[in-house]
Motif scaffolding. Sequence first.
Motif, PDB file in Angstrom:
ATOM      1  N   SER A  31      -0.950   6.364   0.573  1.00  0.00           N
ATOM      2  CA  SER A  31      -1.193   7.683  -0.389  1.00  0.00           C
ATOM      3  C   SER A  31      -2.092   8.618   0.374  1.00  0.00           C
ATOM      4  CB  SER A  31      -1.995   7.100  -1.722  1.00  0.00           C
ATOM      5  OG  SER A  31      -3.099   6.543  -1.291  1.00  0.00           O
ATOM      6  N   ALA A  32      -2.635   8.134   1.425  1.00  0.00           N
ATOM      7  CA  ALA A  32      -3.633   9.159   2.211  1.00  0.00           C
ATOM      8  C   ALA A  32      -2.905   9.762   3.502  1.00  0.00           C
ATOM      9  CB  ALA A  32      -4.857   8.555   2.832  1.00  0.00           C
ATOM     10  N   ARG A  33      -1.390   9.460   3.380  1.00  0.00           N
ATOM     11  CA  ARG A  33      -0.541   9.741   4.437  1.00  0.00           C
ATOM     12  C   ARG A  33      -0.792   9.106   5.709  1.00  0.00           C
ATOM     13  NH1 ARG A  33       3.627  10.912   2.833  1.00  0.00           N
ATOM     14  NH2 ARG A  33       4.275  12.413   4.537  1.00  0.00           N
ATOM     15  N   ASN A  34      -1.575   8.209   5.610  1.00  0.00           N
ATOM     16  CA  ASN A  34      -1.640   7.310   7.117  1.00  0.00           C
ATOM     17  C   ASN A  34      -0.481   6.530   7.374  1.00  0.00           C
ATOM     18  OD1 ASN A  34      -4.551   7.910   7.549  1.00  0.00           O
ATOM     19  ND2 ASN A  34      -5.036   6.264   5.846  1.00  0.00           N
ATOM     20  N   SER A  35      -0.208   6.924   8.731  1.00  0.00           N
ATOM     21  CA  SER A  35       1.152   6.021   9.229  1.00  0.00           C
ATOM     22  C   SER A  35       0.661   4.408   9.346  1.00  0.00           C
ATOM     23  CB  SER A  35       1.313   6.355  10.793  1.00  0.00           C
ATOM     24  OG  SER A  35       2.637   6.127  11.227  1.00  0.00           O
ATOM     25  N   GLN A  67      -0.964   7.349  15.936  1.00  0.00           N
ATOM     26  CA  GLN A  67      -2.145   6.351  15.574  1.00  0.00           C
ATOM     27  C   GLN A  67      -1.375   5.610  14.353  1.00  0.00           C
ATOM     28  OE1 GLN A  67      -5.206   5.373  16.992  1.00  0.00           O
ATOM     29  NE2 GLN A  67      -4.501   6.696  18.834  1.00  0.00           N
ATOM     30  N   ILE A  68      -1.419   4.335  14.464  1.00  0.00           N
ATOM     31  CA  ILE A  68      -0.677   3.629  13.415  1.00  0.00           C
ATOM     32  C   ILE A  68      -1.931   2.436  12.665  1.00  0.00           C
ATOM     33  CG2 ILE A  68       0.828   1.744  12.706  1.00  0.00           C
ATOM     34  CD1 ILE A  68       2.388   2.784  15.016  1.00  0.00           C
ATOM     35  N   GLN A  69      -2.022   2.641  11.351  1.00  0.00           N
ATOM     36  CA  GLN A  69      -3.191   1.763  10.951  1.00  0.00           C
ATOM     37  C   GLN A  69      -2.474   0.459  10.427  1.00  0.00           C
ATOM     38  OE1 GLN A  69      -4.232   2.638   6.544  1.00  0.00           O
ATOM     39  NE2 GLN A  69      -6.504   2.373   7.253  1.00  0.00           N
ATOM     40  N   PHE A  70      -3.257  -0.586  10.878  1.00  0.00           N
ATOM     41  CA  PHE A  70      -2.832  -2.142  10.348  1.00  0.00           C
ATOM     42  C   PHE A  70      -3.561  -2.466   9.216  1.00  0.00           C
ATOM     43  CE2 PHE A  70      -2.005  -6.679  12.710  1.00  0.00           C
ATOM     44  CZ  PHE A  70      -1.096  -6.718  11.843  1.00  0.00           C
ATOM     45  N   PRO A  71      -2.999  -2.259   7.977  1.00  0.00           N
ATOM     46  CA  PRO A  71      -3.789  -2.453   6.904  1.00  0.00           C
ATOM     47  C   PRO A  71      -4.101  -4.015   6.492  1.00  0.00           C
ATOM     48  CG  PRO A  71      -1.729  -2.103   6.207  1.00  0.00           C
ATOM     49  CD  PRO A  71      -1.773  -1.798   7.662  1.00  0.00           C
ATOM     50  N   LYS A  72      -5.239  -4.136   5.763  1.00  0.00           N
ATOM     51  CA  LYS A  72      -5.624  -5.327   5.490  1.00  0.00           C
ATOM     52  C   LYS A  72      -4.818  -5.984   4.301  1.00  0.00           C
ATOM     53  CE  LYS A  72     -10.744  -4.728   6.016  1.00  0.00           C
ATOM     54  NZ  LYS A  72     -11.981  -4.428   5.445  1.00  0.00           N
ATOM     55  N   PHE A  73      -4.724  -7.178   4.151  1.00  0.00           N
ATOM     56  CA  PHE A  73      -3.873  -7.838   2.978  1.00  0.00           C
ATOM     57  C   PHE A  73      -4.719  -8.830   2.351  1.00  0.00           C
ATOM     58  CE2 PHE A  73      -0.593 -10.694   1.207  1.00  0.00           C
ATOM     59  CZ  PHE A  73      -0.236  -9.853   0.368  1.00  0.00           C
ATOM     60  N   ASP A 120       0.789  -1.079  -0.011  1.00  0.00           N
ATOM     61  CA  ASP A 120      -0.040   0.104   0.079  1.00  0.00           C
ATOM     62  C   ASP A 120       0.874   1.225  -0.028  1.00  0.00           C
ATOM     63  OD1 ASP A 120      -2.128   1.530  -0.013  1.00  0.00           O
ATOM     64  OD2 ASP A 120      -2.795   1.250   2.095  1.00  0.00           O
ATOM     65  N   THR A 121       1.751   1.292  -0.995  1.00  0.00           N
ATOM     66  CA  THR A 121       2.683   2.660  -0.947  1.00  0.00           C
ATOM     67  C   THR A 121       2.846   2.757  -2.480  1.00  0.00           C
ATOM     68  OG1 THR A 121       4.671   1.024  -1.273  1.00  0.00           O
ATOM     69  CG2 THR A 121       4.032   2.031   0.859  1.00  0.00           C
ATOM     70  N   LYS A 122       3.563   4.061  -2.806  1.00  0.00           N
ATOM     71  CA  LYS A 122       3.534   4.516  -4.193  1.00  0.00           C
ATOM     72  C   LYS A 122       4.240   3.518  -5.145  1.00  0.00           C
ATOM     73  CE  LYS A 122       3.622   9.318  -3.169  1.00  0.00           C
ATOM     74  NZ  LYS A 122       4.649  10.504  -3.404  1.00  0.00           N
ATOM     75  N   GLN A 123       5.050   2.662  -4.584  1.00  0.00           N
ATOM     76  CA  GLN A 123       5.887   1.618  -5.396  1.00  0.00           C
ATOM     77  C   GLN A 123       5.144   0.441  -5.735  1.00  0.00           C
ATOM     78  OE1 GLN A 123       9.030   1.141  -2.523  1.00  0.00           O
ATOM     79  NE2 GLN A 123       8.206  -1.025  -2.150  1.00  0.00           N
ATOM     80  N   SER A 124       4.040   0.265  -4.727  1.00  0.00           N
ATOM     81  CA  SER A 124       3.234  -0.980  -5.106  1.00  0.00           C
ATOM     82  C   SER A 124       3.838  -2.152  -4.802  1.00  0.00           C
ATOM     83  CB  SER A 124       2.406  -0.939  -6.285  1.00  0.00           C
ATOM     84  OG  SER A 124       1.578  -1.697  -6.371  1.00  0.00           O
ATOM     85  N   CYS A 125       3.330  -3.294  -5.347  1.00  0.00           N
ATOM     86  CA  CYS A 125       4.133  -4.575  -5.166  1.00  0.00           C
ATOM     87  C   CYS A 125       3.877  -5.648  -6.334  1.00  0.00           C
ATOM     88  CB  CYS A 125       3.761  -5.186  -3.624  1.00  0.00           C
ATOM     89  SG  CYS A 125       2.022  -6.028  -3.539  1.00  0.00           S
TER      90      CYS A 125
END
Length: 226
Positions: free
Chosen positions: A186-190, A220-226, A41-46
């Motif tokens: 991209s939303a600047r979430n940590s 506050q830290i987001q734990f993103p889904k995968f 979930d970053t600009k570089q993607s995967c």
Amino acid sequence: MKPNFSFLFKLLILQYLAVLSISQEFDFFYFVQQWPGAYCDTKQSCCYPKTGKPSADFSIHGLWPNYNDGSWPSNCDPDSVFDKSQISDLISNMEKDWPSLSCPSSNGMRFWSHEWEKHGTCAESELDQREYFETTLKLKQKVNLLRILKNAGIEPDDGFYTLESISEAIKEGTGFTPGIECNRDSARNSQLYQVYMCVDTSGSNLIECPVLPRSKCGEQIQFPKF
């Protein structure tokens, strides 16, 4: 009396080798696991490996020799190249626990080769190539971060948690203080990205970290889904 140039030359060689051996010693390992949801979930993607999308679990980034002052050795032996034949029976476990998410999609060999040549060669005084990878896989089984966090009610559900609660949960589950590294989407979430645990030079035992990496995390830290 003529100086003995042969003796002086040998002395200089011995001094050089002594400095070289000292420079390759290290004080501890960072055992680093990454959360694929944050990596992707970053600009570089995967790019998923050729074996398909990895499981929704922390995966190994590497086992990195470090010095107590926060610096680290790297690329210690250019002659010691990655040899997949030494780890042929570990490949299936490495595909599962140590997948490459970089692009283009790969079978992991380039990633593992990089980890050995940059970091593993600096640990050869303690672990040969096979031992390096086998030891790292064993650490993954010992430090089950996803289970530890879920037991504390911290789930990869796109929810937000405090840095302190994540750190405390891992400390409770392992007995040792982790280093937490975040990235930003991209939303600047940590986002929770990497977890560093410290290990003794044998690669066997977790220890309290002599120095922790900078977290680069918000409160506050987001734990993103995968």
